[in-house]
Design a protein around this motif. Sequence first.
Motif, short mmCIF file in Angstrom:
data_model
loop_
_atom_site.label_atom_id
_atom_site.label_comp_id
_atom_site.label_asym_id
_atom_site.label_seq_id
_atom_site.Cartn_x
_atom_site.Cartn_y
_atom_site.Cartn_z
N THR A 180 0.84 -1.21 0.00
CA THR A 180 0.00 0.00 0.00
C THR A 180 0.87 1.25 0.00
N ILE A 181 1.97 1.21 -0.72
CA ILE A 181 2.88 2.35 -0.82
C ILE A 181 2.14 3.54 -1.40
N THR A 182 2.28 4.70 -0.76
CA THR A 182 1.61 5.91 -1.23
C THR A 182 2.57 6.90 -1.89
N SER A 183 3.87 6.66 -1.77
CA SER A 183 4.84 7.60 -2.33
C SER A 183 6.03 6.85 -2.91
N ILE A 184 6.47 7.25 -4.10
CA ILE A 184 7.72 6.75 -4.69
C ILE A 184 8.69 7.91 -4.72
N ASP A 185 9.71 7.85 -3.88
CA ASP A 185 10.66 8.95 -3.73
C ASP A 185 12.04 8.50 -4.18
N LEU A 186 12.44 8.94 -5.37
CA LEU A 186 13.75 8.59 -5.93
C LEU A 186 14.60 9.84 -6.17
N GLN A 187 14.26 10.94 -5.55
CA GLN A 187 14.96 12.19 -5.82
C GLN A 187 16.39 12.17 -5.29
N TYR A 188 17.22 13.02 -5.90
CA TYR A 188 18.63 13.14 -5.54
C TYR A 188 19.36 11.80 -5.68
N ASN A 189 19.26 11.21 -6.87
CA ASN A 189 20.03 10.03 -7.21
C ASN A 189 20.74 10.29 -8.54
N LYS A 190 21.13 9.22 -9.24
CA LYS A 190 21.86 9.37 -10.50
C LYS A 190 21.20 8.57 -11.62
N LEU A 191 19.89 8.45 -11.56
CA LEU A 191 19.18 7.65 -12.54
C LEU A 191 19.10 8.36 -13.89
N THR A 192 19.40 7.64 -14.96
CA THR A 192 19.22 8.16 -16.31
C THR A 192 17.99 7.55 -16.98
N TYR A 193 17.49 6.48 -16.37
CA TYR A 193 16.36 5.75 -16.95
C TYR A 193 15.65 4.99 -15.85
N ILE A 194 14.33 4.98 -15.91
CA ILE A 194 13.53 4.18 -14.97
C ILE A 194 12.60 3.32 -15.80
N PRO A 195 12.68 2.00 -15.67
CA PRO A 195 11.81 1.14 -16.49
C PRO A 195 10.34 1.35 -16.13
N GLU A 196 9.49 1.36 -17.16
CA GLU A 196 8.06 1.54 -16.93
C GLU A 196 7.49 0.41 -16.08
N SER A 197 8.12 -0.76 -16.17
CA SER A 197 7.64 -1.89 -15.38
C SER A 197 7.75 -1.63 -13.88
N PHE A 198 8.72 -0.81 -13.48
CA PHE A 198 8.88 -0.49 -12.06
C PHE A 198 7.68 0.33 -11.57
N PHE A 199 7.24 1.28 -12.39
CA PHE A 199 6.08 2.08 -12.05
C PHE A 199 4.78 1.28 -12.21
N PHE A 200 4.77 0.42 -13.21
CA PHE A 200 3.54 -0.27 -13.57
C PHE A 200 3.09 -1.26 -12.51
N SER A 201 4.04 -1.77 -11.75
CA SER A 201 3.76 -2.94 -10.92
C SER A 201 3.13 -2.59 -9.59
N ASN A 202 1.84 -2.83 -9.45
CA ASN A 202 1.17 -2.84 -8.16
C ASN A 202 1.37 -1.57 -7.34
N THR A 203 1.11 -0.44 -7.98
CA THR A 203 1.28 0.85 -7.30
C THR A 203 -0.06 1.60 -7.26
N TYR A 204 -1.08 0.91 -6.87
CA TYR A 204 -2.44 1.45 -6.94
C TYR A 204 -2.72 2.53 -5.90
N PHE A 205 -1.88 2.66 -4.87
CA PHE A 205 -2.13 3.63 -3.81
C PHE A 205 -1.18 4.83 -3.87
N VAL A 206 -0.35 4.89 -4.89
CA VAL A 206 0.65 5.96 -4.99
C VAL A 206 -0.03 7.28 -5.35
N ASP A 207 0.20 8.31 -4.52
CA ASP A 207 -0.33 9.65 -4.85
C ASP A 207 0.78 10.67 -5.11
#
Length: 388
Positions: A180-207
Motif C-alpha cells: 500500500t505504498i503511497t509515495s515513490i521517492d527517488l529524488q537526488y540520485n543518479k538515474l538516467t532511466y527508470i523502467p516503466e515496469s517499475f512504475f507499472f507494478s502494483n502501485t495502486y495507492f501511490v499519490d
Amino acid sequence: TCVDPLYTNVRYLRVYETQITELFDLAGATNILEIWASRSKITLLPNETHVPASNQIEKIDLAENLITNLPVTFTKNLVTLKFLYLHENKIIAPFPEFFFSELNSLEELTLDQNMIPGNLTCNTGLNQTNALRKLTLAYNKITSILGCFFTNMTKLNFFTIDRNELSEITNDTRFVPGNTITSIDLQYNKLTYIPESFFFSNTYFVDTIELKKNQLVLMPNLQLLPSFRILKKFGAHYNKIIELKKHFLAGLEKLEEFDLRNNKLTQLPVTGLGSPNALNNLLFSSNSIVSVNWTMFMVNMTSLTLLDMNKNKLTHLDGHLCTPGQNFPLSKIFFDSNDIIWISKDFLDSCHHVTVLYLAANNLLETFPYVGNSKGSLEELKVNYNII
C-alpha cells in the motif's frame, strides 16, 4: 558488561542518551521485550552470544549512535523482532549476505542517514520478510535495485531511497501485490532511466512521485500505467528531459501538480498532455521552450490556477492561453525571462481571472495596447527589465 541476574525479569531496558559504547551482554535477559539505546556512543552491535536464543525481543532502537558495521551474527536469534531502528549511524559496509533472512516478524526497519554502499538484491534477505511495512534507506550510497529485492514484501506501505547514488533499477524490479505504498521517492540520485515496469507494478495507492535531481533524459510513459489513478503530484525537476510524449498525462484524473522545471525541453506536445482536468499547478520554468499551441495544449485543463513558464524562449502571449473558457480559474501566470515581444489585444479579456502576471526581463515595447472589457482582476504586474 557482566550478566546480571537482575536482568532475568527486566522487560523494558532503557539506556538511551548515555555514554555507553557497547550494548552489554543480555544472555540472561530472557524476558526483555524492548531495548531503547539511541543517542549514545555505541560502536558495536551485539552478536548471537550476547542475545539468548529464547529471547522475546520485539524492539531494538539503536538510532543516532556510532555503529560502523553490521556483524553477520547480529540477527541470528532475533526471530521475534518487529522494530529495528539503525538510522543516523556510521554504517559504511554493505549488508552481509542474507543478513535479514531470519527476521520473519520484522515490521519496521530504518537505515537512513548512514553511508551504506552497494546493491539492493535478494541476497540481503529482506525479500523473505513478508511482515515488513516500513523500510527507510535515504541518505546512503546505494547504487542499484536489482531483481527480486521486493519479493514477498506484501505489506510494505512506506519505502524511501532518496539521496543515494542510485544509477540503475533493473527491468525485473517491481513492487509486489498487497503493498500500500503511497509515495515513490527517488529524488537526488543518479538515474538516467527508470523502467516503466517499475512504475507499472502494483502501485495502486501511490499519490506522489518524486524524481527531482536525477539525470533522466526520457520520461516513462505514464498514460500506459493504469495503476496511477489516484496520483496527485509528479515532480521531475532538475533533470535532463528533452521530450514529453503526447497525451503524457492521459488518465491521471486526480493529478494536481506536474513539475518539470529545470530540464531540457524545447517544445511541448502540440496536442497537449492528455486533458488532466484536476491539474492546479503546471510548472515548466527553466527549460528552452520556444512555442506552445495554447489552444490545443490547454484543452480541458479546467482547474488550472498556476502556470509557471519563467526562463524559457517564448516570444508572445495571447488569449488562447485561456482557451478552456469563461470560468477558467487560471489566476497566476509567470513568464519572466523569456523573449516576449508582444501581448495580444484580447489577453486580459480572455484571461479575466488573472490576479498575478509576471513579464519581467523580456523584450516588451509596450504593455497592454488594448484592455477592452477586462474586469480589472489584475492585482500584481511585473514588467521591469523590458524596453518599454
